[in-house]
Design a protein around this motif. Structure first.
Motif, mmCIF file in Angstrom:
data_model
loop_
_atom_site.group_PDB
_atom_site.id
_atom_site.type_symbol
_atom_site.label_atom_id
_atom_site.label_comp_id
_atom_site.label_asym_id
_atom_site.label_seq_id
_atom_site.Cartn_x
_atom_site.Cartn_y
_atom_site.Cartn_z
ATOM 1 N N SER A 1 0.835 -1.206 0.000
ATOM 2 C CA SER A 1 0.000 0.000 0.000
ATOM 3 C C SER A 1 0.871 1.258 0.000
ATOM 4 O O SER A 1 1.953 1.283 0.579
ATOM 5 C CB SER A 1 -0.929 -0.005 1.208
ATOM 6 N N LEU A 2 0.392 2.281 -0.686
ATOM 7 C CA LEU A 2 1.092 3.562 -0.719
ATOM 8 C C LEU A 2 0.763 4.347 0.545
ATOM 9 O O LEU A 2 -0.231 4.065 1.214
ATOM 10 C CB LEU A 2 0.653 4.351 -1.954
ATOM 11 N N PRO A 3 1.562 5.353 0.878
ATOM 12 C CA PRO A 3 1.239 6.172 2.046
ATOM 13 C C PRO A 3 -0.169 6.756 1.919
ATOM 14 O O PRO A 3 -0.596 7.146 0.833
ATOM 15 C CB PRO A 3 2.293 7.279 2.006
ATOM 16 N N THR A 4 -0.875 6.797 3.004
ATOM 17 C CA THR A 4 -2.254 7.256 2.995
ATOM 18 C C THR A 4 -2.322 8.773 3.075
ATOM 19 O O THR A 4 -1.707 9.387 3.927
ATOM 20 C CB THR A 4 -3.028 6.648 4.177
ATOM 21 N N LEU A 5 -3.088 9.356 2.180
ATOM 22 C CA LEU A 5 -3.372 10.781 2.210
ATOM 23 C C LEU A 5 -4.715 10.967 2.904
ATOM 24 O O LEU A 5 -5.574 10.089 2.859
ATOM 25 C CB LEU A 5 -3.445 11.331 0.790
ATOM 26 N N ILE A 6 -4.902 12.115 3.522
ATOM 27 C CA ILE A 6 -6.174 12.390 4.187
ATOM 28 C C ILE A 6 -6.790 13.656 3.596
ATOM 29 O O ILE A 6 -6.110 14.439 2.912
ATOM 30 C CB ILE A 6 -6.014 12.528 5.714
ATOM 31 N N VAL B 1 -2.343 18.138 0.341
ATOM 32 C CA VAL B 1 -2.028 18.623 -1.001
ATOM 33 C C VAL B 1 -0.966 17.709 -1.574
ATOM 34 O O VAL B 1 0.001 17.359 -0.896
ATOM 35 C CB VAL B 1 -1.535 20.087 -0.969
ATOM 36 N N ILE B 2 -1.161 17.290 -2.834
ATOM 37 C CA ILE B 2 -0.229 16.389 -3.501
ATOM 38 C C ILE B 2 0.079 16.935 -4.885
ATOM 39 O O ILE B 2 -0.788 17.542 -5.526
ATOM 40 C CB ILE B 2 -0.798 14.950 -3.587
ATOM 41 N N ASP B 3 1.314 16.771 -5.326
ATOM 42 C CA ASP B 3 1.718 17.180 -6.673
ATOM 43 C C ASP B 3 1.770 15.958 -7.573
ATOM 44 O O ASP B 3 2.442 14.973 -7.248
ATOM 45 C CB ASP B 3 3.092 17.854 -6.661
ATOM 46 N N ILE B 4 1.039 16.002 -8.681
ATOM 47 C CA ILE B 4 1.054 14.940 -9.681
ATOM 48 C C ILE B 4 1.334 15.598 -11.020
ATOM 49 O O ILE B 4 0.618 16.524 -11.430
ATOM 50 C CB ILE B 4 -0.293 14.182 -9.735
ATOM 51 N N PHE B 5 2.354 15.136 -11.702
ATOM 52 C CA PHE B 5 2.744 15.694 -13.004
ATOM 53 C C PHE B 5 2.934 17.203 -12.915
ATOM 54 O O PHE B 5 2.474 17.962 -13.758
ATOM 55 C CB PHE B 5 1.720 15.342 -14.093
ATOM 56 N N GLU C 1 -10.001 16.186 -1.543
ATOM 57 C CA GLU C 1 -11.327 16.521 -1.025
ATOM 58 C C GLU C 1 -11.932 15.385 -0.216
ATOM 59 O O GLU C 1 -12.611 15.622 0.780
ATOM 60 C CB GLU C 1 -12.266 16.901 -2.171
ATOM 61 N N LYS C 2 -11.743 14.133 -0.655
ATOM 62 C CA LYS C 2 -12.227 12.974 0.095
ATOM 63 C C LYS C 2 -11.542 11.729 -0.422
ATOM 64 O O LYS C 2 -10.910 11.743 -1.479
ATOM 65 C CB LYS C 2 -13.751 12.839 0.020
ATOM 66 N N LYS D 1 -9.179 18.278 -6.134
ATOM 67 C CA LYS D 1 -9.474 19.525 -6.811
ATOM 68 C C LYS D 1 -8.138 20.175 -7.142
ATOM 69 O O LYS D 1 -7.254 20.259 -6.285
ATOM 70 C CB LYS D 1 -10.295 20.414 -5.881
ATOM 71 N N GLN D 2 -8.001 20.611 -8.386
ATOM 72 C CA GLN D 2 -6.754 21.262 -8.797
ATOM 73 C C GLN D 2 -6.638 22.635 -8.144
ATOM 74 O O GLN D 2 -7.599 23.382 -8.069
ATOM 75 C CB GLN D 2 -6.695 21.405 -10.309
ATOM 76 N N LEU D 3 -5.452 22.939 -7.639
ATOM 77 C CA LEU D 3 -5.220 24.245 -7.007
ATOM 78 C C LEU D 3 -4.797 25.276 -8.035
ATOM 79 O O LEU D 3 -4.309 24.987 -9.069
ATOM 80 C CB LEU D 3 -4.141 24.126 -5.924
#
Length: 76
Positions: free
Chosen positions: A36-41, A45-49, A56-57, A74-76
């Motif tokens: 399993s990958l680290p869990t986000l809650i 905020v995560i950076d992808i590409f 959001e959930k 949701k994109q920032l």
């Protein structure tokens, strides 16, 4: 004398983990791993590409061979 019974699991072990990242109803990215990958809650905020997203959930699910973590962002 203590008696030990062999445990038979009701379900087979999970063979792989799938993490999906959704923006609205579009699957932006899917990752399949053996662990399993680290869990986000919610609120992370995560950076992808090279683009930042707000979590959001999240939802979880599983089937016979895989465990799913689904993030709605949701994109920032």
């Amino acid at each position: 004398m203590m008696q030990i019974e062999k445990y038979e699991p009701e379900f087979p072990p999970v063979e792989f983990f799938i993490t999906r990242f959704f923006v609205d109803n579009k699957c932006l990215f899917e990752q399949e791993t053996k662990v399993s990958l680290p869990t986000l809650i919610k609120g992370d905020v995560i950076d992808i590409f090279d683009v930042s997203y707000f979590i959001e959930k999240r939802q979880f699910g599983f089937n016979e061979a895989a465990f799913f973590t689904i993030y709605y962002m949701k994109q920032l």
